[in-house]
Design an enzyme around this catalytic site. Structure first.
Site, PDB file in Angstrom:
ATOM      1  N   LYS A  59      -2.749  19.019   5.576  1.00  0.00           N
ATOM      2  CA  LYS A  59      -4.100  18.972   5.050  1.00  0.00           C
ATOM      3  C   LYS A  59      -4.741  17.701   5.616  1.00  0.00           C
ATOM      4  O   LYS A  59      -4.509  16.596   5.123  1.00  0.00           O
ATOM      5  CB  LYS A  59      -4.065  18.944   3.523  1.00  0.00           C
ATOM      6  CG  LYS A  59      -5.428  19.301   2.866  1.00  0.00           C
ATOM      7  CD  LYS A  59      -6.499  18.342   3.226  1.00  0.00           C
ATOM      8  CE  LYS A  59      -7.389  17.924   2.123  1.00  0.00           C
ATOM      9  NZ  LYS A  59      -8.450  16.994   2.617  1.00  0.00           N
TER      10      LYS A  59
ATOM     11  N   GLU B 244       2.348   6.260   1.476  1.00  0.00           N
ATOM     12  CA  GLU B 244       1.934   5.053   2.193  1.00  0.00           C
ATOM     13  C   GLU B 244       0.507   4.787   1.774  1.00  0.00           C
ATOM     14  O   GLU B 244      -0.406   5.519   2.123  1.00  0.00           O
ATOM     15  CB  GLU B 244       2.051   5.258   3.702  1.00  0.00           C
ATOM     16  CG  GLU B 244       2.011   3.947   4.476  1.00  0.00           C
ATOM     17  CD  GLU B 244       0.631   3.610   4.987  1.00  0.00           C
ATOM     18  OE1 GLU B 244      -0.037   2.780   4.310  1.00  0.00           O
ATOM     19  OE2 GLU B 244       0.212   4.148   6.008  1.00  0.00           O
TER      20      GLU B 244
ATOM     21  N   CYS C 164      -5.043   0.232   7.227  1.00  0.00           N
ATOM     22  CA  CYS C 164      -4.340  -0.125   5.989  1.00  0.00           C
ATOM     23  C   CYS C 164      -3.524  -1.397   6.140  1.00  0.00           C
ATOM     24  O   CYS C 164      -3.358  -2.162   5.192  1.00  0.00           O
ATOM     25  CB  CYS C 164      -3.445   1.031   5.542  1.00  0.00           C
ATOM     26  SG  CYS C 164      -2.217   1.523   6.770  1.00  0.00           S
TER      27      CYS C 164
ATOM     28  N   GLU D  88      -8.661  -3.543  -2.071  1.00  0.00           N
ATOM     29  CA  GLU D  88      -8.799  -3.137  -0.675  1.00  0.00           C
ATOM     30  C   GLU D  88     -10.231  -2.685  -0.392  1.00  0.00           C
ATOM     31  O   GLU D  88     -10.754  -1.786  -1.043  1.00  0.00           O
ATOM     32  CB  GLU D  88      -7.821  -1.998  -0.360  1.00  0.00           C
ATOM     33  CG  GLU D  88      -7.826  -1.596   1.101  1.00  0.00           C
ATOM     34  CD  GLU D  88      -6.816  -0.505   1.392  1.00  0.00           C
ATOM     35  OE1 GLU D  88      -6.101  -0.609   2.401  1.00  0.00           O
ATOM     36  OE2 GLU D  88      -6.744   0.467   0.610  1.00  0.00           O
TER      37      GLU D  88
END
Length: 487
Positions: free
Chosen positions: A181, A256, A289, A384
């Site tokens: 996906k 992750e 990331c 973040e």
């Protein structure tokens, strides 16, 4: 070419799902928009739970034959997929740049070659999986890696094909089947990969691609009782929803997630190197990331570091990612740009000072930003941003550096710049991070374990660690007697 085909940067892309070796349309679609100029690239099939279920069913049906396929034959097909990627590298590069706004030069020289390498590496690594037999009171123990079954892989928009194949390649090499996906903001190269895999001889149903919104099809995929593994790269809130969805069936997860990584610069560091590494954190418009977004500098060199950083950051070229001279491309989507701007505005209102940037350039670009005078417990330091926004703080000594570095809920990576080898050993041993770079950044080897600590993730992938996740490890214990040998 068919009536369904989109033409993206001169490349034909089928926007329908790929399920059981066939193109499948949906009743609804969503519009895929290029971040380069806001132009609609076309309508993409918008999956529903029905298509999600069909993809899992196709993966389940294809699993027994693929699992029984000898490792060497699976590896041969994965190498053929890599050949196809290399043959179409330029097409993949320009489509992905058009779709997600990352630099074309990076896609050509680094990202798409890495896509091919993902398939080659895990194909070859699968052939080396072995554990020496050992004895227990005369009995023989034999360890094997058995394919687990259908895997659901959910991937992000910042490096769509590279991160997808980082998961697809070991899953297929292990003998599993896959439902991918891709992110709805950058779905197109996943469709091209389905074509490449089919042309390479991958049997129908072994790889399936379902496009759409996670809010509409995510639960249908992650809660399905026939799914044996789920691997996700993305945000912490989405990971929580996936974990809750997978919990009833105890489906193993590899997650992750986000990062808020530190870059520690000690007074004994090569300051030019430190500045180069710090400015490198603006790569991919800060949509990485692993980026070390919290720069921590020993106070005795902070003024000089900042002066050099401001000069180097000011020379960056922000613009069309298809141009060779461009260093930073656009933000992926207006919603992401608004999110970035909100973080910076709130930080400045709370007392932060923008010594570089601090503003939108327009509706596509956010200026590379460095904020100083930020509190350790502030939102801009703790959360973040996923954009070209860095903070700078100072520390007095090694203990304070480590305390500040570890004082977030994340633990994905850390970067350390020092001229003292003993200090490097001490500090790296104290940092909480899945990866630590010393006097370098983003050096990655597929043999190494990769993943995050704390809220940055669950599990490790890479090398044998990938196969440990994508397989059911089995230990077979055999007695030394009881055989009816007939010569």
């Amino acid at each position: 070419m068919t009536e369904h085909t989109l033409t993206v940067a001169g490349v034909a892309v089928d926007p329908r799902h790929w399920i059981g070796g066939e193109r499948v349309a949906s009743a609804g679609t969503f519009t895929d928009v290029s971040p380069i100029d806001g132009r609609a690239l076309g309508e993409v099939a918008r999956g529903t739970p029905a298509e999600a279920a069909a993809a899992v069913a196709a993966a389940k049906a294809a699993f027994p034959a693929w699992a029984a396929t000898p490792r060497a034959e699976r590896a041969r097909i994965l190498h053929a997929i890599a050949d196809g990627v290399e043959k179409r590298l330029e097409e993949l590069a320009i489509v992905e740049t058009t779709d997600n706004g990352a630099l074309l030069r990076s896609h050509r020289r680094g990202v798409m070659p890495r896509v091919a390498h993902n398939f080659r590496f895990f194909a070859d690594w699968s052939l080396t999986l072995d554990h020496e037999d050992f004895e227990t009171r005369g009995h023989t123990n034999h360890v094997s890696w058995d394919p687990a079954g259908p895997c659901v892989l959910i991937t992000p928009w910042n490096a769509p094909l590279m991160l997808a194949t980082w998961k697809i390649a070991p899953a297929l090499a292990a003998g599993n089947t896959v439902v991918l996906k891709p992110a709805e903001w950058s779905p197109l190269t996943a469709s091209l990969l389905a074509d490449i895999a089919a042309e390479a001889g991958l049997p129908a149903g072994v790889l399936n691609v379902v496009q759409g919104y996670g809010s509409e099809i995510g639960d249908a995929l992650t809660s399905h009782p026939d799914v044996r593994r789920i691997s996700f790269t993305g945000s912490v809130p989405t990971a929580r929803r996936i974990a809750a969805s997978a919990a009833p069936h105890l489906t193993p997860l590899s997650l992750e997630l986000g990062g808020k990584s530190p870059l520690l610069v000690f007074a004994d560091a090569d300051l030019d190197l430190a500045v180069d590494l710090a400015v490198e954190q603006y790569d991919n418009a800060g949509q990485v990331c692993l980026a070390a977004t919290r720069i921590l500098v020993e106070e005795t060199v902070a003024e000089e570091f900042t002066r050099r950083f401001v000069a180097k950051a000011g020379a960056l070229v922000q613009g069309d990612p298809r141009e060779e001279a461009t260093d930073i491309g656009p933000t992926i989507h207006p919603r992401q740009l608004e999110k970035i701007d909100g973080f910076v505005r709130r930080a400045v209102e709370a007392g932060a000072r923008a010594v570089v940037g601090g503003h939108r350039r327009d509706e596509r670009f956010y200026a590379p930003t460095l904020l100083t005078e930020v509190a350790q417990d502030s939102e801009i330091v703790q959360e973040e941003v996923f954009g070209p926004v860095l903070t700078l703080q100072t520390f007095a000594d090694e203990d304070e550096a480590v305390r500040l570095a570890d004082d977030t809920r994340f633990g994905l990576a850390a970067t350390l710049v020092t001229g003292d080898r003993e200090r490097a050993d001490r500090v790296t041993g104290r940092l909480t991070a899945g990866t630590v770079w010393v006097n370098c950044f983003f050096v990655r080897d597929l043999k190494a374990p990769f993943g995050g600590s704390r809220h940055s993730g669950v599990g490790r992938e890479g090398g044998t660690w990938s196969f440990d996740f994508y397989c059911d490890l089995k230990n077979t214990v055999t007695a030394p007697k009881g055989w009816n040998d007939h010569g």
